[in-house]
Every structure is written in structure tokens, then in C-alpha cells.
Design an enzyme around this catalytic site. Structure first.
Site, PDB file in Angstrom:
ATOM      1  N   CYS A  59       0.852  -1.192   0.000  1.00 39.42           N
ATOM      2  CA  CYS A  59       0.000   0.000   0.000  1.00 39.42           C
ATOM      3  C   CYS A  59       0.892   1.248   0.000  1.00 39.42           C
ATOM      4  N   HIS A  60       0.342   2.358  -0.458  1.00 40.43           N
ATOM      5  CA  HIS A  60       1.140   3.589  -0.471  1.00 40.43           C
ATOM      6  C   HIS A  60       1.579   4.014   0.934  1.00 40.43           C
ATOM      7  N   THR A  61       0.844   3.566   1.929  1.00 41.86           N
ATOM      8  CA  THR A  61       1.236   3.921   3.294  1.00 41.86           C
ATOM      9  C   THR A  61       2.546   3.213   3.681  1.00 41.86           C
ATOM     10  N   HIS A  81       0.922  -4.172   5.820  1.00 41.44           N
ATOM     11  CA  HIS A  81      -0.285  -4.178   6.662  1.00 41.44           C
ATOM     12  C   HIS A  81      -1.517  -4.661   5.902  1.00 41.44           C
ATOM     13  N   GLU A  82      -1.286  -5.301   4.724  1.00 42.21           N
ATOM     14  CA  GLU A  82      -2.417  -5.747   3.903  1.00 42.21           C
ATOM     15  C   GLU A  82      -2.251  -7.244   3.689  1.00 42.21           C
ATOM     16  N   CYS A 111     -11.226  -4.077  19.952  1.00 45.07           N
ATOM     17  CA  CYS A 111     -11.230  -4.835  21.217  1.00 45.07           C
ATOM     18  C   CYS A 111     -12.644  -5.073  21.730  1.00 45.07           C
ATOM     19  N   CYS A 114     -13.171  -1.010  24.712  1.00 49.96           N
ATOM     20  CA  CYS A 114     -12.676   0.323  25.079  1.00 49.96           C
ATOM     21  C   CYS A 114     -13.750   1.382  24.791  1.00 49.96           C
ATOM     22  N   CYS A 117     -14.464   1.632  21.055  1.00 48.15           N
ATOM     23  CA  CYS A 117     -15.231   0.511  20.512  1.00 48.15           C
ATOM     24  C   CYS A 117     -16.681   0.540  20.988  1.00 48.15           C
ATOM     25  N   CYS A 125      -9.968   2.041  17.639  1.00 42.97           N
ATOM     26  CA  CYS A 125      -9.938   1.334  18.921  1.00 42.97           C
ATOM     27  C   CYS A 125      -8.734   1.880  19.683  1.00 42.97           C
ATOM     28  N   ARG A 129      -3.348   1.395  20.662  1.00 42.18           N
ATOM     29  CA  ARG A 129      -2.879   2.395  19.695  1.00 42.18           C
ATOM     30  C   ARG A 129      -1.497   2.958  20.063  1.00 42.18           C
ATOM     31  N   CYS A 188      -6.671  -3.582   3.691  1.00 39.22           N
ATOM     32  CA  CYS A 188      -6.522  -2.116   3.674  1.00 39.22           C
ATOM     33  C   CYS A 188      -7.264  -1.465   2.507  1.00 39.22           C
ATOM     34  N   ARG A 384      -2.987  -2.424  -7.631  1.00 37.21           N
ATOM     35  CA  ARG A 384      -2.420  -3.128  -6.476  1.00 37.21           C
ATOM     36  C   ARG A 384      -1.492  -4.249  -6.952  1.00 37.21           C
TER      37      ARG A 384
HETATM   38  N1  LIG Z   1      -7.123   6.602   5.686  1.00 38.11           N
HETATM   39  C1  LIG Z   1      -6.824   5.333   5.481  1.00 38.11           C
HETATM   40  O1  LIG Z   1      -7.253   4.449   6.227  1.00 38.11           O
HETATM   41  C2  LIG Z   1      -5.979   4.945   4.324  1.00 38.11           C
HETATM   42  C3  LIG Z   1      -5.320   5.884   3.574  1.00 38.11           C
HETATM   43  N2  LIG Z   1      -4.576   5.526   2.491  1.00 38.11           N
HETATM   44  C4  LIG Z   1      -3.972   6.599   1.718  1.00 38.11           C
HETATM   45  O2  LIG Z   1      -4.847   6.864   0.634  1.00 38.11           O
HETATM   46  C5  LIG Z   1      -4.122   7.430  -0.447  1.00 38.11           C
HETATM   47  C6  LIG Z   1      -4.449   6.721  -1.740  1.00 38.11           C
HETATM   48  O3  LIG Z   1      -3.957   5.406  -1.730  1.00 38.11           O
HETATM   49  P1  LIG Z   1      -3.889   4.550  -3.091  1.00 38.11           P
HETATM   50  O4  LIG Z   1      -5.198   4.513  -3.764  1.00 38.11           O
HETATM   51  O5  LIG Z   1      -3.240   3.275  -2.741  1.00 38.11           O
HETATM   52  O6  LIG Z   1      -2.888   5.496  -3.932  1.00 38.11           O
HETATM   53  P2  LIG Z   1      -2.588   5.648  -5.486  1.00 38.11           P
HETATM   54  O7  LIG Z   1      -1.322   6.420  -5.615  1.00 38.11           O
HETATM   55  O8  LIG Z   1      -2.705   4.344  -6.185  1.00 38.11           O
HETATM   56  O9  LIG Z   1      -3.777   6.552  -6.008  1.00 38.11           O
HETATM   57  C7  LIG Z   1      -3.760   7.942  -5.923  1.00 38.11           C
HETATM   58  C8  LIG Z   1      -4.223   8.477  -7.270  1.00 38.11           C
HETATM   59  O10 LIG Z   1      -4.319   9.899  -7.144  1.00 38.11           O
HETATM   60  C9  LIG Z   1      -3.746  10.478  -8.310  1.00 38.11           C
HETATM   61  N3  LIG Z   1      -3.352  11.840  -7.996  1.00 38.11           N
HETATM   62  C10 LIG Z   1      -2.190  12.273  -7.453  1.00 38.11           C
HETATM   63  N4  LIG Z   1      -2.216  13.616  -7.324  1.00 38.11           N
HETATM   64  C11 LIG Z   1      -3.404  14.023  -7.783  1.00 38.11           C
HETATM   65  C12 LIG Z   1      -4.023  15.291  -7.917  1.00 38.11           C
HETATM   66  N5  LIG Z   1      -3.388  16.398  -7.551  1.00 38.11           N
HETATM   67  N6  LIG Z   1      -5.274  15.350  -8.434  1.00 38.11           N
HETATM   68  C13 LIG Z   1      -5.913  14.228  -8.833  1.00 38.11           C
HETATM   69  N7  LIG Z   1      -5.380  12.987  -8.720  1.00 38.11           N
HETATM   70  C14 LIG Z   1      -4.142  12.900  -8.213  1.00 38.11           C
HETATM   71  C15 LIG Z   1      -2.599   9.556  -8.656  1.00 38.11           C
HETATM   72  O11 LIG Z   1      -2.196   9.745  -9.973  1.00 38.11           O
HETATM   73  P3  LIG Z   1      -0.727   9.229 -10.437  1.00 38.11           P
HETATM   74  O12 LIG Z   1      -0.891   7.774 -10.705  1.00 38.11           O
HETATM   75  O13 LIG Z   1      -0.450  10.016 -11.668  1.00 38.11           O
HETATM   76  O14 LIG Z   1       0.208   9.554  -9.303  1.00 38.11           O
HETATM   77  C16 LIG Z   1      -3.248   8.204  -8.422  1.00 38.11           C
HETATM   78  O15 LIG Z   1      -3.974   7.788  -9.556  1.00 38.11           O
HETATM   79  C17 LIG Z   1      -2.646   7.368  -0.031  1.00 38.11           C
HETATM   80  O16 LIG Z   1      -2.317   8.633   0.511  1.00 38.11           O
HETATM   81  C18 LIG Z   1      -2.645   6.320   1.070  1.00 38.11           C
HETATM   82  O17 LIG Z   1      -1.568   6.474   1.954  1.00 38.11           O
HETATM   83  C19 LIG Z   1      -4.489   4.232   2.074  1.00 38.11           C
HETATM   84  C20 LIG Z   1      -5.134   3.259   2.766  1.00 38.11           C
HETATM   85  C21 LIG Z   1      -5.863   3.515   3.994  1.00 38.11           C
HETATM   86  N1  LIG Z   2       1.606   7.244  11.258  1.00 34.08           N
HETATM   87  C1  LIG Z   2       0.988   8.145  10.352  1.00 34.08           C
HETATM   88  C2  LIG Z   2      -0.499   7.880  10.315  1.00 34.08           C
HETATM   89  C3  LIG Z   2      -0.854   7.329   9.018  1.00 34.08           C
HETATM   90  C4  LIG Z   2      -2.333   7.057   8.973  1.00 34.08           C
HETATM   91  O1  LIG Z   2      -3.133   7.956   8.982  1.00 34.08           O
HETATM   92  N2  LIG Z   2      -2.682   5.790   8.885  1.00 34.08           N
HETATM   93  C5  LIG Z   2      -4.046   5.404   8.705  1.00 34.08           C
HETATM   94  C6  LIG Z   2      -4.100   4.189   7.941  1.00 34.08           C
HETATM   95  S1  LIG Z   2      -3.325   4.360   6.381  1.00 34.08           S
HETATM   96  C7  LIG Z   2      -3.343   2.848   5.758  1.00 34.08           C
HETATM   97  O2  LIG Z   2      -2.825   2.583   4.736  1.00 34.08           O
HETATM   98  C8  LIG Z   2      -4.710   5.130  10.047  1.00 34.08           C
HETATM   99  O3  LIG Z   2      -5.159   4.065  10.358  1.00 34.08           O
HETATM  100  N3  LIG Z   2      -4.814   6.128  10.837  1.00 34.08           N
HETATM  101  C9  LIG Z   2      -5.395   6.035  12.134  1.00 34.08           C
HETATM  102  C10 LIG Z   2      -4.368   5.780  13.178  1.00 34.08           C
HETATM  103  O4  LIG Z   2      -4.763   5.626  14.339  1.00 34.08           O
HETATM  104  O5  LIG Z   2      -3.181   5.698  12.836  1.00 34.08           O
HETATM  105  C11 LIG Z   2       1.222   9.587  10.696  1.00 34.08           C
HETATM  106  O6  LIG Z   2       1.435   9.882  11.863  1.00 34.08           O
HETATM  107  O7  LIG Z   2       1.150  10.378   9.754  1.00 34.08           O
HETATM  108 ZN   LIG Z   3      -2.824   0.774   3.545  1.00 29.08          ZN
HETATM  109 ZN   LIG Z   4     -11.302  -0.970  21.451  1.00 26.77          ZN
END
Ligand SMILES: NC(=O)C1=CN([C@@H]2O[C@H](COP(=O)(O)OP(=O)(O)OC[C@H]3O[C@@H](n4cnc5c(N)ncnc54)[C@H](OP(=O)(O)O)[C@@H]3O)[C@@H](O)[C@H]2O)C=CC1
Ligand SMILES: N[C@@H](CCC(=O)N[C@@H](CSC=O)C(=O)NCC(=O)O)C(=O)O
Ligand SMILES: [Zn+2]
Ligand SMILES: [Zn+2]
Length: 392
Positions: A59-61, A81-82, A111, A114, A117, A125, A129, A188, A384
Site C-alpha cells: 500500500c502507499h502507506t 499491513h495488507e 477490542c 474500550c 469501541c 480502537c 494504539r 486495507c 495493487r
Molecule cells: N485513511 C486510510 O485508512 C488509508 C489511507 N490511504 C492513503 O490513501 C491514499 C491513496 O492510496 P492509493 O489509492 O493506494 O494510492 P494511489 O497512488 O494508487 O492513487 C492515488 C491516485 O491519485 C492520483 N493523484 C495524485 N495527485 C493528484 C491530484 N493532484 N489530483 C488528482 N489525482 C491525483 C494519482 O495519480 P498518479 O498515478 O499520476 O500519481 C493516483 O492515480 C494514499 O495517501 C494512502 O496512503 C491508504 C489506505 C488507507
Molecule cells: N503514522 C501516520 C499515520 C498514518 C495514517 O493515517 N494511517 C491510517 C491508515 S493508512 C493505511 O494505509 C490510520 O489508520 N490512521 C489512524 C491511526 O490511528 O493511525 C502519521 O502519523 O502520519
Molecule cells: Zn494501507
Molecule cells: Zn477498542
């Protein structure tokens, strides 16, 4: 002291209670490639579970933390994490899973006890954390060792190892019928985007939706919006090849902001939706995009959901007037989905053909080539990449 054994795979009770030596991709330093190492994985302590990981997504994270931009990122660490795998053994007091169970690791634990939850308001949760953020197990120690050094855990999961140890609240058993080389992605990206649409935003029938960023997360938001019967689903991405992807997942429109003439993306979306979108989603992690997503919302009720992860030091801003006039800015982790309660149903939906998963897999690699998985992830044609953890 635990006796040391080597394993090439296969969960047997012969490994129970013993340290397992296996292969893992170790991140020794920020900004450097991962190194394939033999690591030692200690047995699970009380309320812990040792899992043989069969498949993991990247994942990008993972790339974000490896880059050194994550304020919680520390090294050396086992990222990932996936992941999906099979429970090898459990520690004392574990009742929710047993050896042989097919499982998905959960970076958002549940859990069920908490304040978070029990609130009924969030999937976050609070139980572990703090230790999860410091890269250690709930007792403050690591189960991983390599070259005599402790390695840190990542997001409570560390799936870039053939064996990992997680808290029992960080794992869920799913049906054995589901192929693990696909269900790993429910750990994820897919769950995050789909959940953001159906659980966090609760997109309504006929509503207008804009999704910024058509990666795994954004396309999963599209899938969720289709499931909720949204009327208009506009995908916004700078990469023109993402138009085809957006349409494949059910988007009704595609806008490339780079191709707009004398019009901002906010103006374009407001024009396309008679005053603004009911729901927008940032799936890019770009704080400028987050602002545009908020400002493209309809006055009075539009909601913008931040999903993308922005680097340390980045901040979001807008005129407070945007909120005074009724737009709502919120965000979610793991889509707002409670993993232990809700993930088995998502897997069942996949098995019944109601949830797309296979369609997200564009690349496959083996553990020894995991750095190539990071490389392809940065190319526009990768949605992916699934990594096989065991030798063929
Ligand atoms: N909150 C959460 O729980 C989670 C958060 N994330 C986060 O979500 C985000 C997306 O993840 P993922 O789908 O895997 O990432 P990807 O990089 O696969 O997808 C992001 C897309 O956004 C495009 N993009 C980049 N900049 C712009 C812009 N300015 N305007 C429009 N489109 C743009 C990219 O294009 P290009 O291919 O050209 O770069 C790409 O197609 C990441 O930041 C990731 O860390 C992920 C999982 C869980
Ligand atoms: N450690 C990072 C936090 C990154 C973040 O926001 N992670 C998400 C999941 S992203 C998955 O691919 C998340 O679960 N956030 C909630 C949390 O409790 O971490 C930072 O500090 O930037
Ligand atoms: Zn992720
Ligand atoms: Zn909990």
C-alpha cells in the site's frame, strides 16, 4: 529460552511455542530498499497470535513510512499491513481465533471493550494504539529479531514477513473458501475506500459524488458509491489512463484537472453538479486536493471525506466560511469499518460476487522481489501489487 527451528512453510503444531526462523523484508533505514533477511519470530505471548502470512498487498502507506515522511516511522522495521494467512499458534487467553484459521490482519484493531469501541461512533480502537504507534507489541517488546537486533512492528501487523505476531484484537478469521491471494487486499485499500463511501459517508441514492485519485482506494470509493446507487460519480485524476479504470468501476464521469481551460477543478465540479457535490473524497494524500475536495461540496450539506495520508508537517486549510456555510470536513481510517465485526461479511460479499476484489490486482511479485512491488506501485498502471510470501 525458545528452541530455534527453521521452516519453509506449512503450519504445523511442531512450531508451537518455538521461535521460527523465516524470511522477511526488512526496512533498515528510511529511504533505502528493503532487504530480504532471515528473521527470528518469537512465539505469541498472552493475547497474541502468530500468523503464517501467505500473501500481502503493498500500500502507499508502506511507501510513505519507508520514505521517512511518517512522524511515527522508526527503523529497523518489518513493514506491511495488507496481509492474509493462516494462524500458526496462539498465546494464552486467545479465544477469537485458533491454529488453522484463515485470517486477515487488522491494522485497525477492535477490542469491543474500550471507550472507542463501545461509543458506536467510530471504528478506531484505543486499546493498543500507543504501543502500535511505537512499533511494539502491547507489552512494549518486539517479537522480531534479526542479526541480534530487535526489529520494530508496523501498524500492529508487519505482513512483509512469512510469520508475524499480532494482538488477538488485530486479526479476524474469515471463510476458508476465500482465496487469500485476493482477500489480503481487504486488509486495507479496498475496505478503506468502500467503507468510506458506505459506512463513513453513507452515500445516498441519487447523490452526487466526486472522488479525487483513482488508485485502489479511490476506485473502491467508486465501488461503494455504485453500491449505494449514487446518481453521478465523478472521478478526478491527473493521469488520463485512469479514465478507463474509473469507468470500469462504474464512474459516470472523469475529469483531468490538467486538461481544464480557464477553470479550476472546483469550478468545474460545481458546474457539473448544479452547485456542488453531496460527497467528495480525497484519495491522494495531497493537501491542496483536500482543500479542493472540500470547496467542491454543495453549500449547506456537502461532506468531504479525507482518506489520503499526508506527510509530516503538511496542513490543510480553507476559509472558515466554507464550514460556516454548511460544508462538513471529516476523515476516516480503514473506511470506518470495524474489522472483527464487519470484515467477514465483506469477504462473503466478495464470494457472492457482490464486491469486486480481483479487478484491483494488476501486478504480482514474490517476496524476494518486493522492492519491485514498490517500484511498480509508483507507476500509473499499478492499482495493487500482491506479493506471494512463500516459495512457489
Ligand atoms: N485513511 C486510510 O485508512 C488509508 C489511507 N490511504 C492513503 O490513501 C491514499 C491513496 O492510496 P492509493 O489509492 O493506494 O494510492 P494511489 O497512488 O494508487 O492513487 C492515488 C491516485 O491519485 C492520483 N493523484 C495524485 N495527485 C493528484 C491530484 N493532484 N489530483 C488528482 N489525482 C491525483 C494519482 O495519480 P498518479 O498515478 O499520476 O500519481 C493516483 O492515480 C494514499 O495517501 C494512502 O496512503 C491508504 C489506505 C488507507
Ligand atoms: N503514522 C501516520 C499515520 C498514518 C495514517 O493515517 N494511517 C491510517 C491508515 S493508512 C493505511 O494505509 C490510520 O489508520 N490512521 C489512524 C491511526 O490511528 O493511525 C502519521 O502519523 O502520519
Ligand atoms: Zn494501507
Ligand atoms: Zn477498542
Amino acid at each position: 529460552m525458545d528452541s530455534m527451528i527453521s521452516t519453509t512453510g506449512g503450519h504445523t503444531s511442531s512450531t508451537e511455542g518455538k521461535t521460527i526462523t523465516c524470511k522477511a523484508a526488512v526496512a533498515w533505514e528510511a529511504g533505502k530498499q528493503l532487504t530480504l533477511e532471515d528473521i527470528e519470530v518469537a512465539p505469541p505471548k498472552a493475547h497474541e497470535v502468530r500468523i503464517e502470512i501467505y500473501y500481502t498487498g503493498v500500500c502507499h502507506t508502506d511507501a510513505y513510512t519507508l520514505s521517512g515522511k511518517d512522524p511515527e516511522g522508526a527503523f529497523p522495521i518489518v513493514l506491511g499491513h495488507e496481509g492474509a494467512g493462516i494462524v500458526e499458534s496462539v498465546g494464552e487467553g486467545v479465544t477469537s481465533v485458533k491454529p488453522g484459521d484463515y485470517v486477515v490482519a487488522l491494522y485497525t484493531p477492535e477490542c469491543k471493550e474500550c471507550k472507542f469501541c463501545k461509543s458506536g461512533k467510530t471504528n478506531l480502537c484505543g486499546k493498543i494504539r500507543a504501543t502500535q504507534g511505537r512499533g511494539v507489541m502491547p507489552d512494549g517488546t518486539s517479537r522480531f529479531k534479526c542479526r541480534g537486533k530487535d526489529l520494530l512492528h508496523f501498524m500492529g501487523t508487519s505482513t512483509f514477513s512469512q510469520y508475524t505476531v499480532v494482538a488477538d484484537i488485530s486479526v479476524v478469521a474469515i471463510t476458508k473458501d476465500a482465496p487469500m491471494d485476493r482477500t489480503c487486499l481487504l486488509g486495507c485499500g479496498i475496505t478503506t475506500g468502500y467503507g468510506a463511501a458506505v459506512e463513513t459517508a453513507k452515500v445516498e441514492e441519487g447523490s452526487t459524488v466526486a472522488v479525487f485519485g483513482a488508485g485502489c482506494v479511490g476506485l473502491s470509493v467508486v465501488q461503494g458509491a455504485v453500491q449505494r446507487k449514487a446518481g453521478k460519480i465523478i472521478v478526478v485524476d491527473l493521469n488520463p489512463s485512469k479514465k478507463e479504470w474509473a469507468e470500469k468501476f462504474g464512474a459516470t464521469d472523469f475529469v483531468n484537472p490538467g486538461e481544464l481551460k480557464n477553470q479550476s477543478i472546483v469550478e468545474k465540479l460545481i458546474e457539473m453538479t448544479d452547485g456542488g457535490c453531496d460527497y467528495t473524497f480525497d484519495c491522494t494524500g495531497n493537501v491542496g486536493v483536500m482543500r479542493a475536495a472540500l470547496e467542491a461540496c454543495h453549500k449547506g450539506w456537502g461532506q468531504s471525506i479525507v482518506i489520503g495520508v499526508a506527510a509530516a508537517g503538511q496542513e490543510i486549510s480553507t476559509r472558515p466560511f466554507q464550514l460556516v456555510t454548511g460544508r462538513v470536513w471529516k476523515g476516516c481510517a480503514f473506511g470506518g469499518i470495524k474489522g472483527r465485526t464487519q470484515l467477514p461479511d465483506l469477504v462473503d460479499d466478495y464470494m457472492k460476487g457482490k464486491l469486486k476484489v480481483d479487478e484491483f490486482i494488476t501486478h504480482r511479485k514474490h517476496l524476494q522481489d518486493i522492492n519491485q512491488a514498490f517500484d511498480v506501485m509508483k507507476q500509473g498502471d499499478c492499482i495493487r501489487c500482491v506479493v506471494t510470501m512463500r516459495d512457489a
